[in-house]
Design a protein around this motif. Structure first.
Motif, mmCIF file in Angstrom:
data_model
loop_
_atom_site.group_PDB
_atom_site.id
_atom_site.type_symbol
_atom_site.label_atom_id
_atom_site.label_comp_id
_atom_site.label_asym_id
_atom_site.label_seq_id
_atom_site.Cartn_x
_atom_site.Cartn_y
_atom_site.Cartn_z
ATOM 1 N N LEU A 114 0.838 -1.204 0.000
ATOM 2 C CA LEU A 114 0.000 0.000 0.000
ATOM 3 C C LEU A 114 0.873 1.254 0.000
ATOM 4 O O LEU A 114 0.633 2.197 -0.772
ATOM 5 N N VAL A 115 1.927 1.254 0.817
ATOM 6 C CA VAL A 115 2.824 2.412 0.896
ATOM 7 C C VAL A 115 3.562 2.620 -0.425
ATOM 8 O O VAL A 115 3.761 3.755 -0.869
ATOM 9 N N MET A 116 3.960 1.534 -1.084
ATOM 10 C CA MET A 116 4.626 1.657 -2.388
ATOM 11 C C MET A 116 3.723 2.355 -3.403
ATOM 12 O O MET A 116 4.178 3.202 -4.173
ATOM 13 N N LEU A 117 2.430 1.996 -3.395
ATOM 14 C CA LEU A 117 1.477 2.630 -4.319
ATOM 15 C C LEU A 117 1.333 4.117 -3.995
ATOM 16 O O LEU A 117 1.314 4.963 -4.902
ATOM 17 N N VAL A 118 1.228 4.433 -2.704
ATOM 18 C CA VAL A 118 1.083 5.835 -2.287
ATOM 19 C C VAL A 118 2.316 6.635 -2.704
ATOM 20 O O VAL A 118 2.208 7.744 -3.245
ATOM 21 N N MET A 119 3.521 6.075 -2.468
ATOM 22 C CA MET A 119 4.747 6.786 -2.833
ATOM 23 C C MET A 119 4.864 6.981 -4.336
ATOM 24 O O MET A 119 5.361 8.002 -4.803
ATOM 25 N N ARG A 120 4.403 5.999 -5.093
ATOM 26 C CA ARG A 120 4.454 6.124 -6.557
ATOM 27 C C ARG A 120 3.532 7.253 -7.031
ATOM 28 O O ARG A 120 3.905 8.059 -7.891
ATOM 29 N N MET A 121 2.329 7.312 -6.432
ATOM 30 C CA MET A 121 1.388 8.388 -6.786
ATOM 31 C C MET A 121 1.969 9.750 -6.417
ATOM 32 O O MET A 121 1.915 10.706 -7.202
ATOM 33 N N LEU A 122 2.514 9.834 -5.198
ATOM 34 C CA LEU A 122 3.080 11.096 -4.727
ATOM 35 C C LEU A 122 4.290 11.483 -5.573
ATOM 36 O O LEU A 122 4.483 12.659 -5.896
ATOM 37 N N GLY A 123 5.084 10.489 -5.965
ATOM 38 C CA GLY A 123 6.246 10.749 -6.812
ATOM 39 C C GLY A 123 5.857 11.296 -8.171
ATOM 40 O O GLY A 123 6.511 12.201 -8.698
ATOM 41 N N GLU A 124 4.792 10.734 -8.744
ATOM 42 C CA GLU A 124 4.310 11.208 -10.044
ATOM 43 C C GLU A 124 3.956 12.692 -9.994
ATOM 44 O O GLU A 124 4.372 13.483 -10.846
ATOM 45 N N MET A 125 3.223 13.087 -8.946
ATOM 46 C CA MET A 125 2.785 14.482 -8.831
ATOM 47 C C MET A 125 3.939 15.403 -8.451
ATOM 48 O O MET A 125 4.037 16.526 -8.953
ATOM 49 N N SER A 126 4.836 14.927 -7.556
ATOM 50 C CA SER A 126 5.936 15.774 -7.087
ATOM 51 C C SER A 126 6.999 15.989 -8.157
ATOM 52 O O SER A 126 7.659 17.026 -8.180
ATOM 53 N N ALA A 127 7.178 15.003 -9.048
ATOM 54 C CA ALA A 127 8.117 15.179 -10.162
ATOM 55 C C ALA A 127 7.542 16.159 -11.195
ATOM 56 O O ALA A 127 8.282 16.932 -11.807
ATOM 57 N N ALA A 128 6.218 16.122 -11.359
ATOM 58 C CA ALA A 128 5.569 17.030 -12.312
ATOM 59 C C ALA A 128 5.470 18.446 -11.751
ATOM 60 O O ALA A 128 5.641 19.431 -12.470
#
Length: 462
Positions: A69-83
């Motif tokens: 679950l945390v991996m999915l959350v970090m991936r989502m947050l990473g997508e937005m934070s990189a953009a």
């Protein structure tokens, strides 16, 4: 003014007043170590003991599920934070995707969580030191730690980065050594110890599904702190590259440090050993291997983990407050920047943290207890805002600026919906357990109050 149902495409990034701006003093090595060390907290070293006592060897399953679950959350947050790199991280993303009230709610609830955590970590660190130096007052040690880290954060962001670099290096070194020794002992090649084989794993679910649920809830909250790297990335030399690299390595870090160490511990030590809770699981495992001075050595590592978390939370709380206020969602004085640092935000966050410490001595059974319950499920609320924001911003990015999708959420939108379902399931499990039910309701009350205040502010601005 955008309505709360339309994604905000205005890309309003916080602007510091009077031309001042946050510095970019964090180097890639700082960011890499913050990402690496951020997953290794005191919750893993100490708090995991209660989870093992409840779930037995199935704690490995609990940490695997919550880790996914945390991996999915970090991936989502990473997508937005990189953009959209921003010191407001998920708060800025929630405002952009859902509306100002969402950024207000996510940001201020997380700020309360971090400030309270600063106090809790200070108390934990002081308890270890007073164990070595009996007779010295706990509050004085907390005050000393607070002054040191407040001073470091006031001076320059690179000081925060340097502290975290060395703290994280020590934590990573300690846990890596523990894993190596544990694997050698399990394989039966560590001198002076016999391999336990699978004798401690036979009773895999000793307390049935109920024990697994308690272990699962304990493991979910042990993962808190991963968000700091996306806040810090905004002040690094290359924010987009920094976030992308940190998020891409999240999977093996979680698998190795959390799931790997849980597997080693339950293989080496009987799950029902009193030492697992009394001494902590890592000390219990090292004692089982007959390593001299293991207890004191682990106390040093736990002290470092607590001080590291304290330092990171002073940093994170000040940057979240700065971002919120710079976006017009709080008292303007907190957004003042000098020397590339929001110094008033740092000071206020430290003062609030120390007030929490004083409350733990003055009003431990009512005000402080209520405060602890109120922050109990904040991390889940933040994760929900991250998932909903990612669902909305991804469509906008694909349509308008696909080049910004440096990091992409896997199997969008299906895995985002899976993550949301997982969060809903954790809420249901919390409602079933008497201890966590109080936290759920208290956090829910604070979240609703903040959402109402944020919505009223949004309407007034309109």
């Amino acid at each position: 003014m955008h309505s709360s149902t339309t994604p905000d495409t205005s890309s309003r990034e916080p602007q510091a007043p009077e031309g001042a701006a946050l510095s970019h003093g964090l180097k890639q090595r700082h960011l890499s170590m913050i990402a690496l060390g951020g997953v290794i907290g005191a919750g893993l070293f100490v708090g995991s003991g209660a989870g093992i006592a409840a779930a037995g060897p199935s704690i490995v399953v609990a940490y695997t599920l919550s880790g996914l679950l945390v991996m999915l959350v970090m991936r989502m947050l990473g997508e937005m934070s990189a953009a959209y790199p921003s010191s407001g991280s998920f708060s800025a993303h929630a405002e952009r995707a859902i509306g100002p009230w969402a950024g207000f709610t996510a940001g201020w609830s997380f700020w309360v969580l971090l400030c309270t955590a600063v106090g809790l970590e200070g108390i934990g660190a002081a308890k270890i030191v007073t164990g070595w130096l009996p007779g010295t007052p706990e509050w004085a040690w907390v005050a000393l730690f607070m002054v040191v880290f407040c001073g470091a954060n006031l001076a320059a962001v690179k000081n925060f980065g340097e502290f975290e670099f060395w703290f994280a290096a020590l934590k990573v070194g300690a846990i890596s050594l523990f894993l190596v020794l544990g694997v050698l002992a399990i394989a039966g090649v560590l001198p002076g110890s016999d391999s336990p084989g699978t004798s401690n794993l036979t009773d895999f679910l000793p307390n049935g599904g109920e024990g697994l649920v308690v272990g699962l809830l304990a493991s979910v909250f042990a993962y808190g702190g991963l968000e700091t790297v996306t806040i810090a990335a905004a002040e690094s030399e290359n924010p987009v590259q920094g976030v992308a690299r940190a998020v891409r390595t999240a999977m093996w870090r979680i698998a190795l440090f959390y799931i790997g160490s849980m597997a080693v511990i339950v293989t080496l030590v009987p799950w029902d050993s009193k030492a697992v809770v009394e001494k902590g699981p890592y000390v219990a495992a090292l004692d089982e291997l007959g390593i001299p001075g293991a207890g004191q050595l682990m106390n040093v590592v736990v002290l470092v983990a607590l001080l590291s978390a304290m330092n990171a939370n002073i940093y994170g709380s000040s940057r979240i407050a700065y971002s919120l206020v710079a976006r017009g969602q709080g008292p303007k004085v907190l957004a003042k920047v000098s020397g590339g640092v929001p110094r008033i935000a740092v000071l206020v966050s430290c003062v609030v943290g120390f007030v929490c410490v004083l409350l733990s001595y003055w009003r431990p059974n009512d005000v402080f207890s209520w405060l602890l319950n109120m922050i109990g499920a904040v991390i889940l609320v933040v994760w929900i805002f991250i998932a909903v924001a990612q669902l909305r911003l991804r469509r906008q990015l694909e349509r308008e600026t696909p080049g910004k999708l440096v990091v992409r959420m896997w199997a969008y939108p299906w895995l985002t919906w899976v993550a949301l379902a997982g969060m809903a399931a954790v809420f249901v499990l919390m409602a079933r357990e008497p201890d966590t039910r109080v936290q759920l309701y208290s956090t829910g009350g604070m979240t609703l109050a903040l959402a109402a205040a944020g919505y009223a502010w949004q309407r007034a601005r309109r």
